[in-house]
Design a protein around this motif. Structure first.
Motif, PDB file in Angstrom:
ATOM      1  N   PRO A  25     -14.646  -5.958 -11.613  1.00  0.00           N
ATOM      2  CA  PRO A  25     -15.626  -7.469 -11.213  1.00  0.00           C
ATOM      3  C   PRO A  25     -15.564  -7.315  -9.669  1.00  0.00           C
ATOM      4  N   GLU A  26     -14.075  -7.483  -9.284  1.00  0.00           N
ATOM      5  CA  GLU A  26     -13.697  -7.846  -7.790  1.00  0.00           C
ATOM      6  C   GLU A  26     -14.579  -6.882  -6.646  1.00  0.00           C
ATOM      7  N   ALA A  27     -14.834  -5.972  -7.516  1.00  0.00           N
ATOM      8  CA  ALA A  27     -15.606  -4.776  -6.340  1.00  0.00           C
ATOM      9  C   ALA A  27     -17.040  -5.518  -6.451  1.00  0.00           C
ATOM     10  N   PHE A  28     -17.619  -5.789  -8.206  1.00  0.00           N
ATOM     11  CA  PHE A  28     -19.023  -6.088  -7.888  1.00  0.00           C
ATOM     12  C   PHE A  28     -19.160  -7.482  -7.235  1.00  0.00           C
ATOM     13  N   ARG A  29     -17.794  -8.621  -7.378  1.00  0.00           N
ATOM     14  CA  ARG A  29     -18.137  -9.502  -6.324  1.00  0.00           C
ATOM     15  C   ARG A  29     -18.564  -9.703  -4.817  1.00  0.00           C
ATOM     16  N   ALA A  82     -24.151  -5.838 -22.153  1.00  0.00           N
ATOM     17  CA  ALA A  82     -21.820  -5.876 -21.748  1.00  0.00           C
ATOM     18  C   ALA A  82     -20.930  -5.961 -20.843  1.00  0.00           C
ATOM     19  N   ASP A  83     -21.873  -5.313 -19.720  1.00  0.00           N
ATOM     20  CA  ASP A  83     -21.007  -5.036 -18.682  1.00  0.00           C
ATOM     21  C   ASP A  83     -21.115  -6.285 -17.940  1.00  0.00           C
ATOM     22  N   TRP A  84     -22.000  -7.227 -18.085  1.00  0.00           N
ATOM     23  CA  TRP A  84     -22.612  -8.189 -17.205  1.00  0.00           C
ATOM     24  C   TRP A  84     -22.208  -9.546 -17.896  1.00  0.00           C
ATOM     25  N   TRP A  99     -20.158 -11.503 -15.455  1.00  0.00           N
ATOM     26  CA  TRP A  99     -20.142 -12.746 -15.578  1.00  0.00           C
ATOM     27  C   TRP A  99     -18.442 -13.729 -15.829  1.00  0.00           C
ATOM     28  N   GLY A 100     -17.828 -13.541 -16.679  1.00  0.00           N
ATOM     29  CA  GLY A 100     -17.127 -14.299 -16.650  1.00  0.00           C
ATOM     30  C   GLY A 100     -16.255 -14.426 -15.925  1.00  0.00           C
ATOM     31  N   GLY A 133     -23.807 -14.186 -23.483  1.00  0.00           N
ATOM     32  CA  GLY A 133     -22.574 -13.854 -22.997  1.00  0.00           C
ATOM     33  C   GLY A 133     -22.859 -14.590 -20.913  1.00  0.00           C
ATOM     34  N   CYS A 134     -24.051 -14.782 -21.110  1.00  0.00           N
ATOM     35  CA  CYS A 134     -23.825 -15.034 -19.357  1.00  0.00           C
ATOM     36  C   CYS A 134     -24.614 -16.370 -19.755  1.00  0.00           C
TER      37      CYS A 134
END
Length: 502
Positions: free
Chosen positions: A185-189, A213-215, A219-220, A253-254
């Protein structure tokens, strides 16, 4: 939802008949929507105010075609874009192996379409010994692997590259080859923050092997920065339909900024691999197993997928690069009544463009590809360059254009795409078939997800620019240069500031 006031902004007119006030205006965003656009707003206690100081305000930009996981990974990969031959690739690889001995290598970006010979696994083995190596071509449609990588990924051993459907299926397993694959998630951010800094407020994610589910997980974990439309492929289509998801629905989940996108179908290959399916043979057809490229699905299979998606409420995004593939895809849309897009539409017939308009099928195109494919097109599609990246035909015939990058094939940078559509040259040469060029206003309008000039009721997805993107220049080269170097002062998504250089 936050409330935001932007003071003294000049509005950029969007659309063929658009107009905008000549003087700066104040813009109020409440609950994710623009609620006021007036000359001067009274101060409101507790409301964040941003001084635009006469900068230019436009709807936020979208990238309509991204492989976000691959783009995120690209920053950590061996950059092969400078390579002009197999020997160049091997030299870059030797340097990496000396720097990081024993570490598996993922490379990206070489363009073998202009090379004079095919490469072999055995020559890669001679350089790499027992270190797994996967070198992904810049169009993303094939990879040059050594034997250890083939074995690790459970692929049959061969002396040639891995192409098309076989490659797409194995791509998600690369994470097991390199361990920490850079898609946390940090890399995606970080990737999303970089996109926001270029004025991007939303993207369509066509990642291979991804899941909704990945998203939800990302997202969280802080990746709720931009709007995202997630696309399914055929292998997860039934699961998506069983979950009751239709195009436009919020992903579980989003929140409402992450929604279900289309079904993605890859109906043919690419120019570089000579697998884009064409009506006429390639100029070097004597080298090819399929002289005119090939379809990845039969017409019956394609129509079946479109019909299934359409019945389930999903739009369809059909990858079609060659003119035969475009014609077959349009026939499938006509037969099924499905809605959606042709992705790429790189080589088109004149009548097929008109048919695209009649059917209401969007052309989701990536103008920066023409910068890379110009010389190869002239070499292997002789006499067909005037039908390549035919944006003017599309616009004049009433086809809806939507610009994107296909990152990591091109950079996730809407200003590069806009500049390429306008100037159609990456060097000192004259524009390539400038009769197919767009104006800056047309290219910008194709980059904002169909939004008009900012006004009351507009989504609170905005970009504030340091310079007027529609300013006149002496020629298209100067215009292209100015567009490529556009500076983004502020990016806002649903009324929330996601990037500020103020």
């Amino acid at each position: 939802m936050t409330t935001l006031m932007i003071r003294a902004a000049r509005l950029v007119p969007i659309g063929p008949t658009a107009s905008a006030p000549r003087e700066p205006v104040d813009v109020l965003v409440e609950d994710g929507r623009v609620t006021a656009v007036v000359g001067r707003l009274d101060p409101r206690p507790g409301v964040e105010e941003i001084a635009a100081d006469g900068r230019w305000l436009a709807p936020g930009l979208w990238d309509q075609h991204v492989h976000l996981g691959q783009w995120t990974l690209a920053s950590q990969r061996l950059d092969l874009a400078p390579a002009r031959s197999p020997e160049d690739v091997l030299a870059l690889l030797r340097e990496r192996l000396l720097t990081l001995p024993g570490v598996p290598v993922i490379g990206w970006g070489h363009r073998p379409g202009t090379w004079t010979r095919d490469v072999t696994v055995s020559e890669l083995d001679a350089v790499t010994t027992d270190v797994p190596v996967v070198l992904i071509a810049g169009d993303g449609h094939h990879a040059w692997l050594n034997t250890p990588a083939l074995l690790h990924l459970a692929l049959p051993v061969r002396d040639s590259v891995v192409r098309e459907t076989e490659w797409f299926a194995v791509y998600p397993r690369l994470a097991g080859l390199v361990g920490n694959d850079g898609t946390s998630p940090e890399a995606f951010r970080r990737t999303l923050e970089a996109a926001a800094a270029r004025g991007v407020v939303g993207l369509v994610d066509f990642e291979f092997g991804g899941s909704r589910a990945d998203w939800a997980e990302r997202w969280g974990e802080g990746c709720d920065l931009l709007r995202v439309r997630w696309a399914t492929y055929a292998d997860t289509l039934e699961e998506t339909l069983e979950a009751g998801l239709r195009t436009g629905d919020t992903l579980p989940g989003c929140d409402e900024r992450a929604t279900m996108g289309p079904l993605k179908i890859i109906s043919d290959g690419s120019l570089n691999t000579r697998t884009a399916w064409c009506c006429e043979p390639y100029a070097d057809a004597h080298r090819l197993e399929y002289p005119a490229g090939q379809a990845n699905l039969s017409g019956e299979e394609l129509r079946g997928l479109l019909a299934r998606a359409h019945a389930g409420g999903l739009e369809v995004a059909t990858h079609a690069i060659g003119d035969a593939a475009v014609a077959e895809a349009l026939a499938a849309y006509a037969a099924t009544g499905a809605a959606g897009s042709i992705e790429h539409a790189q080589l088109v017939g004149r009548e097929d463009v008109r048919r695209m308009a009649r059917l209401g099928v969007r052309a989701s195109v990536q103008p920066a590809h023409l910068l890379d494919d110009r010389d190869l097109t002239e070499a292997v599609w002789p006499g067909r360059a005037e039908r390549s990246f035919a944006f003017r035909w599309m616009l004049d015939d009433g086809v809806e254009l939507a610009l994107g990058s296909d990152a990591p094939v091109s950079a996730l940078d809407p200003w590069l795409a806009i500049a390429a559509a306008v100037h159609r040259s990456a060097d000192d040469r004259d524009p390539w078939h400038d009769e197919q060029a767009l104006t800056p206003a047309e290219a910008l309008a194709a980059s904002v997800d169909g939004q008009p000039t900012v006004g009351v009721g507009s989504p609170g997805d905005l970009v504030l620019l340091d310079a007027d993107p529609l300013a006149g220049h002496e020629d298209s080269a100067a215009t292209g240069h100015a567009l490529r170097h556009t500076e983004v002062a502020l990016t806002v998504v649903a009324g929330r500031v996601v990037h500020s250089a103020l």
